[in-house]
Design a protein around this motif. Structure first.
Motif, PDB file in Angstrom:
ATOM      1  N   UNK A  63      25.073  -7.504   2.869  1.00  0.00           N
ATOM      2  CA  UNK A  63      24.129  -6.402   4.014  1.00  0.00           C
ATOM      3  C   UNK A  63      25.075  -6.062   5.384  1.00  0.00           C
ATOM      4  N   UNK A  64      26.071  -7.449   5.884  1.00  0.00           N
ATOM      5  CA  UNK A  64      26.326  -6.875   6.964  1.00  0.00           C
ATOM      6  C   UNK A  64      27.812  -6.205   6.239  1.00  0.00           C
ATOM      7  N   UNK A  65      27.990  -5.753   4.652  1.00  0.00           N
ATOM      8  CA  UNK A  65      29.290  -5.350   4.708  1.00  0.00           C
ATOM      9  C   UNK A  65      28.834  -3.561   5.137  1.00  0.00           C
ATOM     10  N   UNK A  66      27.960  -3.244   5.034  1.00  0.00           N
ATOM     11  CA  UNK A  66      26.906  -1.874   5.394  1.00  0.00           C
ATOM     12  C   UNK A  66      27.716  -1.512   6.144  1.00  0.00           C
ATOM     13  N   UNK A  67      28.733  -0.161   6.090  1.00  0.00           N
ATOM     14  CA  UNK A  67      29.235   0.206   7.498  1.00  0.00           C
ATOM     15  C   UNK A  67      28.273   0.786   8.572  1.00  0.00           C
ATOM     16  N   UNK A  68      28.172   0.061   9.463  1.00  0.00           N
ATOM     17  CA  UNK A  68      26.868   0.429  10.473  1.00  0.00           C
ATOM     18  C   UNK A  68      26.271  -1.128  10.744  1.00  0.00           C
ATOM     19  N   UNK A  69      26.220  -1.301   9.516  1.00  0.00           N
ATOM     20  CA  UNK A  69      25.410  -2.684   9.525  1.00  0.00           C
ATOM     21  C   UNK A  69      25.115  -3.561  10.524  1.00  0.00           C
ATOM     22  N   UNK A  70      24.161  -3.941  11.269  1.00  0.00           N
ATOM     23  CA  UNK A  70      23.292  -5.080  12.368  1.00  0.00           C
ATOM     24  C   UNK A  70      22.685  -6.243  11.740  1.00  0.00           C
ATOM     25  N   UNK A  71      22.205  -6.993  12.290  1.00  0.00           N
ATOM     26  CA  UNK A  71      22.081  -8.447  11.905  1.00  0.00           C
ATOM     27  C   UNK A  71      20.808  -8.538  13.420  1.00  0.00           C
ATOM     28  N   UNK A  72      19.429  -8.711  12.752  1.00  0.00           N
ATOM     29  CA  UNK A  72      18.701  -9.294  14.681  1.00  0.00           C
ATOM     30  C   UNK A  72      17.400 -10.018  13.883  1.00  0.00           C
TER      31      UNK A  72
ATOM     32  N   UNK B 119      18.424   6.582   5.180  1.00  0.00           N
ATOM     33  CA  UNK B 119      19.586   7.406   6.175  1.00  0.00           C
ATOM     34  C   UNK B 119      19.193   8.806   5.792  1.00  0.00           C
ATOM     35  N   UNK B 120      18.245   9.051   4.593  1.00  0.00           N
ATOM     36  CA  UNK B 120      17.846  10.221   4.098  1.00  0.00           C
ATOM     37  C   UNK B 120      16.743  10.226   5.140  1.00  0.00           C
ATOM     38  N   UNK B 121      16.058   9.743   5.918  1.00  0.00           N
ATOM     39  CA  UNK B 121      14.890  10.141   6.980  1.00  0.00           C
ATOM     40  C   UNK B 121      15.181  10.351   8.383  1.00  0.00           C
ATOM     41  N   UNK B 122      16.459   9.661   8.584  1.00  0.00           N
ATOM     42  CA  UNK B 122      16.854  10.094   9.990  1.00  0.00           C
ATOM     43  C   UNK B 122      16.813  11.601  10.399  1.00  0.00           C
ATOM     44  N   UNK B 123      17.318  12.091  11.486  1.00  0.00           N
ATOM     45  CA  UNK B 123      17.384  13.455  12.374  1.00  0.00           C
ATOM     46  C   UNK B 123      18.973  13.912  11.526  1.00  0.00           C
ATOM     47  N   UNK B 124      18.992  15.126  10.506  1.00  0.00           N
ATOM     48  CA  UNK B 124      20.207  15.108  10.201  1.00  0.00           C
ATOM     49  C   UNK B 124      21.099  14.922  10.805  1.00  0.00           C
ATOM     50  N   UNK B 125      20.917  15.226  12.357  1.00  0.00           N
ATOM     51  CA  UNK B 125      22.282  14.944  12.866  1.00  0.00           C
ATOM     52  C   UNK B 125      22.837  13.891  13.042  1.00  0.00           C
ATOM     53  N   UNK B 126      21.994  12.951  12.981  1.00  0.00           N
ATOM     54  CA  UNK B 126      22.258  10.871  12.521  1.00  0.00           C
ATOM     55  C   UNK B 126      22.501  10.683  11.591  1.00  0.00           C
ATOM     56  N   UNK B 127      22.526  11.740  10.616  1.00  0.00           N
ATOM     57  CA  UNK B 127      22.679  11.906   8.820  1.00  0.00           C
ATOM     58  C   UNK B 127      24.253  11.835   9.259  1.00  0.00           C
ATOM     59  N   UNK B 128      24.298  13.597  10.041  1.00  0.00           N
ATOM     60  CA  UNK B 128      25.371  13.546  10.153  1.00  0.00           C
ATOM     61  C   UNK B 128      27.035  12.673  10.650  1.00  0.00           C
ATOM     62  N   UNK B 129      26.240  12.085  11.387  1.00  0.00           N
ATOM     63  CA  UNK B 129      27.021  10.648  12.487  1.00  0.00           C
ATOM     64  C   UNK B 129      27.191   9.970  11.312  1.00  0.00           C
ATOM     65  N   UNK B 130      26.199   9.166  10.507  1.00  0.00           N
ATOM     66  CA  UNK B 130      26.248   8.017  10.127  1.00  0.00           C
ATOM     67  C   UNK B 130      27.363   8.583   8.961  1.00  0.00           C
ATOM     68  N   UNK B 131      27.157   9.760   8.068  1.00  0.00           N
ATOM     69  CA  UNK B 131      28.596  10.007   6.934  1.00  0.00           C
ATOM     70  C   UNK B 131      29.635  10.152   7.501  1.00  0.00           C
ATOM     71  N   UNK B 132      30.186  10.890   8.518  1.00  0.00           N
ATOM     72  CA  UNK B 132      31.775  10.551   9.674  1.00  0.00           C
ATOM     73  C   UNK B 132      31.643   9.400   9.868  1.00  0.00           C
ATOM     74  N   UNK B 133      31.126   8.297  10.038  1.00  0.00           N
ATOM     75  CA  UNK B 133      31.133   7.056  10.796  1.00  0.00           C
ATOM     76  C   UNK B 133      31.741   6.577   9.269  1.00  0.00           C
ATOM     77  N   UNK B 134      30.970   6.671   8.067  1.00  0.00           N
ATOM     78  CA  UNK B 134      31.398   6.075   7.155  1.00  0.00           C
ATOM     79  C   UNK B 134      32.694   6.225   6.364  1.00  0.00           C
ATOM     80  N   UNK B 135      33.049   8.091   6.407  1.00  0.00           N
ATOM     81  CA  UNK B 135      34.245   8.460   5.768  1.00  0.00           C
ATOM     82  C   UNK B 135      35.728   8.284   7.133  1.00  0.00           C
ATOM     83  N   UNK B 136      35.348   7.860   8.070  1.00  0.00           N
ATOM     84  CA  UNK B 136      36.164   7.315   8.895  1.00  0.00           C
ATOM     85  C   UNK B 136      36.622   6.072   8.628  1.00  0.00           C
ATOM     86  N   UNK B 137      35.873   5.331   7.539  1.00  0.00           N
ATOM     87  CA  UNK B 137      36.258   3.659   7.205  1.00  0.00           C
ATOM     88  C   UNK B 137      37.006   4.170   6.261  1.00  0.00           C
ATOM     89  N   UNK B 138      36.942   4.822   5.251  1.00  0.00           N
ATOM     90  CA  UNK B 138      37.872   5.759   3.882  1.00  0.00           C
ATOM     91  C   UNK B 138      38.941   5.352   4.027  1.00  0.00           C
TER      92      UNK B 138
END
Length: 125
Positions: A10-19, A106-125
């Motif tokens: 779960x923590x290996x998921x890009x951007x994941x945090x635990x609380x 992710x698909x339930x987030x506003x489009x802007x946040x979806x794009x931010x997440x997609x960018x964050x994921x692509x930056x790690x590749x």
């Protein structure tokens, strides 16, 4: 998978945090501030249970396929499943469902946040 493997995955998921927003024995995994998984750290009689968000139709299919999957414990049973991780689900399939849960969030987030997440994921590749 055991509880430590599930946590690591779960923590290996890009951007994941635990609380621990509910109590000190329920670990919650979030991405983009939204919960995609949670599990109790105290072993129940039937083992450790992981709760994952799921497409409603797939949730029913998964429950029918595996005895270790039940409607979400303490959650909306239409969108959440509880999986007893020490029972008969293959590790690769459990990882698939964790990833599916992240996608559902992710698909339930506003489009802007979806794009931010997609960018964050692509930056790690």
């Amino acid at each position: 998978m055991n509880i430590e493997d599930v946590r690591e995955y779960c923590l290996s998921v890009k951007g994941a945090e635990e609380c621990f927003p509910f109590d000190e024995t329920t670990i919650v995994f979030k991405v983009m501030g939204k919960m995609f998984a949670y599990m109790g750290l105290e072993r129940r009689d039937d083992g450790f249970m992981l709760n994952l968000k799921c497409d409603p139709e797939k949730a029913i299919e998964l429950r029918e396929k595996y005895e270790c999957v039940i409607p979400g414990y303490h959650s909306n049973k239409k969108y959440w499943n509880s999986i007893f991780i020490e029972q008969n689900m293959p590790d690769d399939e459990l990882k698939y469902w964790i990833n599916h849960s992240v996608e559902e969030v992710i698909k339930k987030l506003p489009k802007k946040q979806q794009a931010e997440y997609a960018e964050m994921k692509s930056d790690s590749l």
